[in-house]
Write a protein that holds these residues in place. Structure first.
Motif: not given
Length: 215
Positions: A72-86, A120-125
Motif C-alpha cells: 500500500k505504501t509503494k502504491l501511494f507513493l507512486t500515485a503521489f509522485d505521478v499526481a505532482v507532475v501529472g 493545477d498541482i494542488y488540484g491534483r494533489t
C-alpha cells in the motif's frame, strides 16, 4: 529448405513482437487504472483506504494490485509522485516546460503562470497531501516522504519565486512565499472557504507580486 523456412520464421518473429507489445500495452493500462483508482480513493478518503477497495475501484484483482506495486505504501507513493507532475515520466517539475514558462513575459505574466501551475498541482494533489500527513503518523516511509515533499516544495517555490522576480530572493521573501504557496493555504481557501480555482489562482498571483515587491 532453409529458404522455405525464412517466411515462416519471419512471421513467427512478427507475431511474437506483436504479442509482446500487446502484453506491455495491457500491463501499462492496468497499472494506469490502479493508479487512477488509488489517487481518487486516497484523495477522497485518506490513508485509511484499503488495497481491496482500490482493486475493486480499478476493476482488477487484489492480487494484481500487489503484484504491480508490492504494498500500500509503494502504491501511494507512486500515485503521489505521478499526481505532482501529472504523468508517469521521470522528469522533475523544475525541468518541465510549464516551470520554464515562469521565466517568460513580464512580471505579471510570470506571476500568473506560477499561480496557474500551483493551482493545477494542488488540484491534483491536495487530497493526497492530506493522506500523506495522516499516514506519516503510522508509517516511517511516509514520514520520510513527508519531510522530503516539504523540502522539495520549499526548493521549488524558491526557484519559482526567483524566476518570477528575475533575481535572487532573500530568506524572508523565500520563506514567506513558501508559506503562501502551500497545500495548507490552498485547502483553507478552496476546501474550507469555498473559493473557486479561478479565484484562488488570481489571489495567488496577486499575493506573489505583493510579496516580491516592485520590479
Amino acid at each position: 529448405m532453409g529458404t522455405s523456412d525464412q517466411p515462416a520464421s519471419a512471421a513467427t518473429a512478427t507475431r511474437r513482437g506483436y504479442d509482446s507489445a500487446l502484453r506491455r500495452s495491457h500491463a501499462e493500462q492496468t497499472r494506469a487504472q490502479i493508479l487512477d483508482a488509488a489517487t481518487r480513493l486516497f484523495s477522497e478518503r485518506g490513508w485509511a483506504v484499503g488495497m481491496r477497495e482500490i482493486a475493486a475501484e480499478a476493476d482488477v484483482s487484489f492480487e494484481t494490485v500487489y503484484a504491480k506495486f508490492g504494498s500500500k505504501t509503494k502504491l501511494f507513493l507512486t500515485a503521489f509522485d505521478v499526481a505532482v507532475v501529472g504523468d508517469d515520466q521521470p522528469v522533475a517539475l523544475a525541468r518541465r516546460p510549464e516551470f520554464a514558462a515562469l521565466s517568460a513575459g513580464d512580471r505579471h505574466e510570470r506571476a500568473a503562470a506560477a499561480a496557474a501551475l500551483a493551482t493545477d498541482i494542488y488540484g491534483r494533489t491536495s487530497g493526497l497531501h492530506r493522506a500523506l500527513r495522516e499516514g506519516a503518523s503510522f508509517d516511517p516511509d511516509l514520514a520520510s516522504r513527508l519531510v522530503e515533499a516539504r523540502r522539495r516544495q520549499r526548493s521549488d517555490v524558491r526557484a519559482a519565486g526567483e524566476a518570477v522576480a528575475g533575481r535572487r530572493l532573500d530568506g524572508d521573501e523565500a520563506e514567506g512565499l513558501w508559506a503562501v504557496i502551500s497545500t495548507e493555504v490552498y485547502d483553507l481557501l478552496v476546501h474550507d472557504a469555498g473559493w473557486t480555482h479561478a479565484r484562488y489562482r488570481e489571489w495567488l498571483a496577486d499575493a506573489t507580486l505583493r510579496l516580491l515587491g516592485p520590479d
